[in-house]
Design a protein around this motif. Structure first.
Motif, short mmCIF file in Angstrom:
data_model
loop_
_atom_site.label_atom_id
_atom_site.label_comp_id
_atom_site.label_asym_id
_atom_site.label_seq_id
_atom_site.Cartn_x
_atom_site.Cartn_y
_atom_site.Cartn_z
N THR A 139 63.04 -0.15 69.22
CA THR A 139 62.50 -0.33 70.55
C THR A 139 62.07 -1.78 70.74
N SER A 140 62.42 -2.33 71.88
CA SER A 140 62.17 -3.74 72.18
C SER A 140 61.14 -3.80 73.32
N LEU A 141 59.88 -3.98 72.94
CA LEU A 141 58.78 -3.92 73.91
C LEU A 141 58.78 -5.15 74.82
N LEU A 142 58.43 -4.95 76.06
CA LEU A 142 58.16 -6.07 76.94
C LEU A 142 56.90 -6.81 76.46
N LYS A 143 56.68 -8.00 76.99
CA LYS A 143 55.51 -8.77 76.61
C LYS A 143 54.25 -8.03 77.04
N LEU A 144 53.36 -7.79 76.06
CA LEU A 144 52.14 -7.03 76.32
C LEU A 144 50.88 -7.88 76.30
N GLY A 145 50.88 -8.97 75.52
CA GLY A 145 49.80 -9.94 75.56
C GLY A 145 48.60 -9.57 74.71
N GLU A 146 47.74 -8.73 75.20
CA GLU A 146 46.49 -8.41 74.52
C GLU A 146 46.75 -7.63 73.23
N ARG A 163 61.48 3.64 63.81
CA ARG A 163 61.11 3.06 62.52
C ARG A 163 61.36 1.56 62.50
N GLU A 164 61.76 1.01 63.62
CA GLU A 164 61.89 -0.44 63.80
C GLU A 164 61.37 -0.78 65.19
N LEU A 165 60.77 -1.95 65.33
CA LEU A 165 60.16 -2.32 66.61
C LEU A 165 60.20 -3.83 66.77
N LYS A 166 60.47 -4.27 68.00
CA LYS A 166 60.49 -5.71 68.27
C LYS A 166 59.46 -6.05 69.35
N LEU A 167 58.72 -7.11 69.09
CA LEU A 167 57.76 -7.64 70.04
C LEU A 167 58.34 -8.84 70.78
N HIS A 168 57.79 -9.12 71.97
CA HIS A 168 58.01 -10.38 72.67
C HIS A 168 56.65 -11.06 72.82
N GLU A 169 56.11 -11.46 71.69
CA GLU A 169 54.79 -12.08 71.64
C GLU A 169 54.87 -13.40 70.88
N THR A 170 53.93 -14.31 71.18
CA THR A 170 53.95 -15.62 70.53
C THR A 170 52.65 -15.94 69.80
N ALA A 180 49.25 -3.94 61.88
CA ALA A 180 48.17 -3.00 61.53
C ALA A 180 48.45 -1.62 62.11
N ALA A 181 48.98 -1.56 63.32
CA ALA A 181 49.26 -0.27 63.96
C ALA A 181 50.46 0.42 63.35
N LEU A 182 51.45 -0.35 62.91
CA LEU A 182 52.69 0.21 62.41
C LEU A 182 52.61 0.63 60.95
N GLY A 183 51.72 0.01 60.18
CA GLY A 183 51.70 0.24 58.75
C GLY A 183 52.76 -0.57 58.05
N ASP A 184 52.95 -0.30 56.76
CA ASP A 184 53.84 -1.14 55.95
C ASP A 184 55.29 -0.69 55.96
N ASP A 185 55.59 0.52 56.43
CA ASP A 185 56.93 1.08 56.26
C ASP A 185 57.83 0.92 57.47
N VAL A 186 57.35 0.31 58.53
CA VAL A 186 58.13 0.13 59.75
C VAL A 186 58.56 -1.33 59.87
N GLU A 187 59.85 -1.55 60.13
CA GLU A 187 60.36 -2.90 60.32
C GLU A 187 59.82 -3.50 61.62
N LEU A 188 59.40 -4.76 61.55
CA LEU A 188 58.83 -5.46 62.71
C LEU A 188 59.58 -6.77 62.93
N MET A 189 60.06 -6.96 64.15
CA MET A 189 60.74 -8.19 64.53
C MET A 189 59.95 -8.83 65.68
N VAL A 190 60.08 -10.15 65.82
CA VAL A 190 59.40 -10.86 66.90
C VAL A 190 60.38 -11.79 67.59
N ASP A 191 60.53 -11.61 68.90
CA ASP A 191 61.38 -12.47 69.74
C ASP A 191 60.45 -13.34 70.57
#
Length: 365
Positions: A139-146, A163-170, A180-191
């Motif tokens: 899932t590729s989340l829109l920019k959430l900010g806070e 089990r994979e998630l992408k942020l649009h955060e800087t 912290a919310a995802l834990g250690d077992d979920v892949e996290l990407m940042v665009d």
């Protein structure tokens, strides 16, 4: 079989997400606009494509209506490679990317849909054979900010089975909240959408290091700074990804040949359709670079990406937009299941036609 008509159909999809109204390109998006490209042949067969996109749609449609359609109507719909090469040559003076390429992408996807329907086969079979029946989605989340909102968005994604998630955060704070919310077992990407010069990008890559990113996407400004990406890849403690804004296989060549990316990200509605996307994948396979398609779409662009991804081991997961839709174009086709995977449609062509009822409900001028 000759092309009889080409029509752009713009849909406005209602949606919600965890954060405030946002968007890209300097504009907020109250709805998600999708441009279907309907191509009919003289025997009554209809193929569906999709051209990018969103706020730039008026320009893409103008190119499709005024430049592409007059050149393509009356031509052989079965000669996809020949027609697309001719159109690219004739229209190159208007740009090898941007709205010209977006319009060509829509036509190309529709022609492949027609080819599959005529053959009675899904497009993946025409491209060499389907190797996968379902593909994990991220899932590729829109920019959430806070950070608190970012954390809430991540928790919702976990509930949906991703089990994979992408942020649009800087910011480091937002990325830290996600991990912290995802834990250690979920892949996290940042665009991050090309915000930083090389030295800034390197600093941020090190600051993101504790959060164990699968990749950092589009970290360098300008995006054409191949040398900056090469230096960053050599020094950064994270894999790099880019490519949604690289407009054709020739433009991809320096990025791939110089091994400045760990993941290349062609976008089927922007790069020239299925024909050009397959060329990018072939180039990436030749040098051993992985492919992570850009595909935050809900129309034929998503189904085309699924058909392409099913043919190659280079694609391990599919991007889907991290929003809740108020209506859908294909019903359940192309949407992730409870296990976070998307089934690859097996019907002829792209695997599904848009629902006429959805078109009637969502169509805008």
């Amino acid at each position: 079989m000759k092309i009889e008509s080409i029509e752009a159909i713009v849909l406005a999809l209602p949606y919600t997400h965890e954060g405030p109204l946002t968007g890209f390109g300097g504009h907020d998006w109250p709805v998600l606009q999708s441009c279907l490209v309907r191509v009919a042949t003289e025997d009554g067969l209809v193929g569906w494509g999709e051209c990018f996109g969103y706020t730039v749609l008026p320009a893409s449609i103008a190119v499709l209506d005024n430049l592409v359609a007059p050149l393509a109507i009356g031509r052989d719909a079965t000669d996809i490679a020949g027609l697309m090469e001719e159109l690219k040559r004739k229209l190159h003076i208007f740009g090898r990317g941007g709205p010209t390429q977006y319009a060509l992408s829509g036509l190309d996807i529709a022609l492949w849909d027609l080819a599959g329907k005529r053959a009675g086969l899904p497009v993946a079979e025409l491209l060499g054979g389907r190797q996968k029946t379902a593909i994990p989605a991220y899932t590729s989340l829109l920019k959430l900010g806070e950070p608190a909102i970012v954390a809430r968005g991540c928790e919702k994604a976990l509930e949906q089975g991703f089990r994979e998630l992408k942020l649009h955060e800087t910011t480091v704070e937002a990325v830290a909240a996600a991990r912290a919310a995802l834990g250690d077992d979920v892949e996290l990407m940042v665009d991050v959408n090309c915000p930083w010069r090389f030295d800034e990008a390197l600093d941020m890559a090190h600051r993101f290091e504790p959060y164990r990113l699968k990749w950092l996407e589009e970290p360098v400004w300008p995006p054409e700074d191949v040398e900056g990406l090469r230096r960053l890849k050599a020094a950064a403690p994270v894999d790099l990804a880019a490519g949604e804004n690289i407009p054709n296989v020739w433009a991809f060549q320096p990025y791939i040949d110089a091994s400045v990316l760990n993941y290349v990200q062609p976008s089927v509605t922007k790069v020239g359709g299925i024909t050009e996307m397959m060329k990018v994948i072939a180039r990436a396979e030749f040098v051993g670079v992985r492919v992570a398609p850009h595909s935050p779409y809900f129309g034929p662009g998503l189904l085309a990406t699924l058909q392409v991804a099913a043919t190659t081991p280079l694609v391990s997961s599919i991007e889907c937009f991290g929003v809740r839709l108020g209506d859908t174009v294909f019903g359940p086709v192309g949407l992730p299941g409870a296990d976070g995977r998307i089934e690859v449609p097996t019907a002829p062509g792209l695997g599904a036609d848009p629902d006429p009822g959805a078109i009637a409900r969502l169509r805008i001028n």
